[in-house]
Design a protein around this motif. Structure first.
Motif, PDB file in Angstrom:
ATOM      1  N   TYR A  21       3.603  26.859  36.131  1.00  0.00           N
ATOM      2  CA  TYR A  21       3.035  25.689  35.456  1.00  0.00           C
ATOM      3  C   TYR A  21       4.044  24.563  35.436  1.00  0.00           C
ATOM      4  O   TYR A  21       5.239  24.783  35.272  1.00  0.00           O
ATOM      5  CB  TYR A  21       2.683  26.024  34.004  1.00  0.00           C
ATOM      6  N   TYR A  23       4.148  21.578  33.018  1.00  0.00           N
ATOM      7  CA  TYR A  23       3.495  21.016  31.843  1.00  0.00           C
ATOM      8  C   TYR A  23       3.557  19.490  31.830  1.00  0.00           C
ATOM      9  O   TYR A  23       2.622  18.833  31.383  1.00  0.00           O
ATOM     10  CB  TYR A  23       4.117  21.584  30.567  1.00  0.00           C
ATOM     11  N   ASP A  25       3.428  17.389  34.380  1.00  0.00           N
ATOM     12  CA  ASP A  25       2.422  16.838  35.292  1.00  0.00           C
ATOM     13  C   ASP A  25       1.049  17.466  35.113  1.00  0.00           C
ATOM     14  O   ASP A  25       0.137  17.175  35.885  1.00  0.00           O
ATOM     15  CB  ASP A  25       2.874  17.013  36.740  1.00  0.00           C
ATOM     16  N   GLN A  26       0.896  18.337  34.140  1.00  0.00           N
ATOM     17  CA  GLN A  26      -0.358  19.043  33.879  1.00  0.00           C
ATOM     18  C   GLN A  26      -0.905  19.666  35.168  1.00  0.00           C
ATOM     19  O   GLN A  26      -2.021  19.392  35.605  1.00  0.00           O
ATOM     20  CB  GLN A  26      -1.390  18.109  33.255  1.00  0.00           C
ATOM     21  N   MET A  27      -0.077  20.522  35.750  1.00  0.00           N
ATOM     22  CA  MET A  27      -0.423  21.129  37.025  1.00  0.00           C
ATOM     23  C   MET A  27      -0.061  22.607  37.017  1.00  0.00           C
ATOM     24  O   MET A  27       0.961  23.010  36.458  1.00  0.00           O
ATOM     25  CB  MET A  27       0.346  20.425  38.138  1.00  0.00           C
ATOM     26  N   VAL A  54      -7.676  26.485  34.183  1.00  0.00           N
ATOM     27  CA  VAL A  54      -6.634  25.702  33.519  1.00  0.00           C
ATOM     28  C   VAL A  54      -7.302  24.751  32.534  1.00  0.00           C
ATOM     29  O   VAL A  54      -8.514  24.520  32.600  1.00  0.00           O
ATOM     30  CB  VAL A  54      -5.787  24.922  34.547  1.00  0.00           C
ATOM     31  N   TRP A  58      -6.187  19.250  33.921  1.00  0.00           N
ATOM     32  CA  TRP A  58      -5.098  19.804  34.719  1.00  0.00           C
ATOM     33  C   TRP A  58      -5.536  19.948  36.175  1.00  0.00           C
ATOM     34  O   TRP A  58      -6.725  20.079  36.475  1.00  0.00           O
ATOM     35  CB  TRP A  58      -4.688  21.168  34.195  1.00  0.00           C
TER      36      TRP A  58
END
Length: 68
Positions: A21, A23, A25-27, A54, A58
């Motif tokens: 993860y 966090y 870059d919300q990826m 997710v 995301w």
């Protein structure tokens, strides 16, 4: 070489992919099983790899292996 198991609670299947993860870059990135276990990554079996979800907003990046 010792078999690595899926990180999901209650799952005892063999891991086939590694999930990480980002966090900031919300990826979420998922790809082939890493060469070593990483305490900051999650190893997943084929079923949990396919079922990956997710949080809303995301992005999921799937790194596939090249097959000849």
């Amino acid at each position: 070489m010792r078999q690595r198991l899926c990180s999901k609670v209650g799952c005892s299947r063999e891991a086939v992919s590694t999930l990480t993860y980002d966090y900031t870059d919300q990826m979420a990135a998922i790809g082939p099983l890493g060469p070593e276990g990483d305490p900051h990554a999650h190893d997943l079996c084929a079923i949990h790899t396919e079922r990956l979800s997710v949080p809303r907003g995301w992005m999921v990046v799937r790194h596939e292996t090249l097959q000849a």
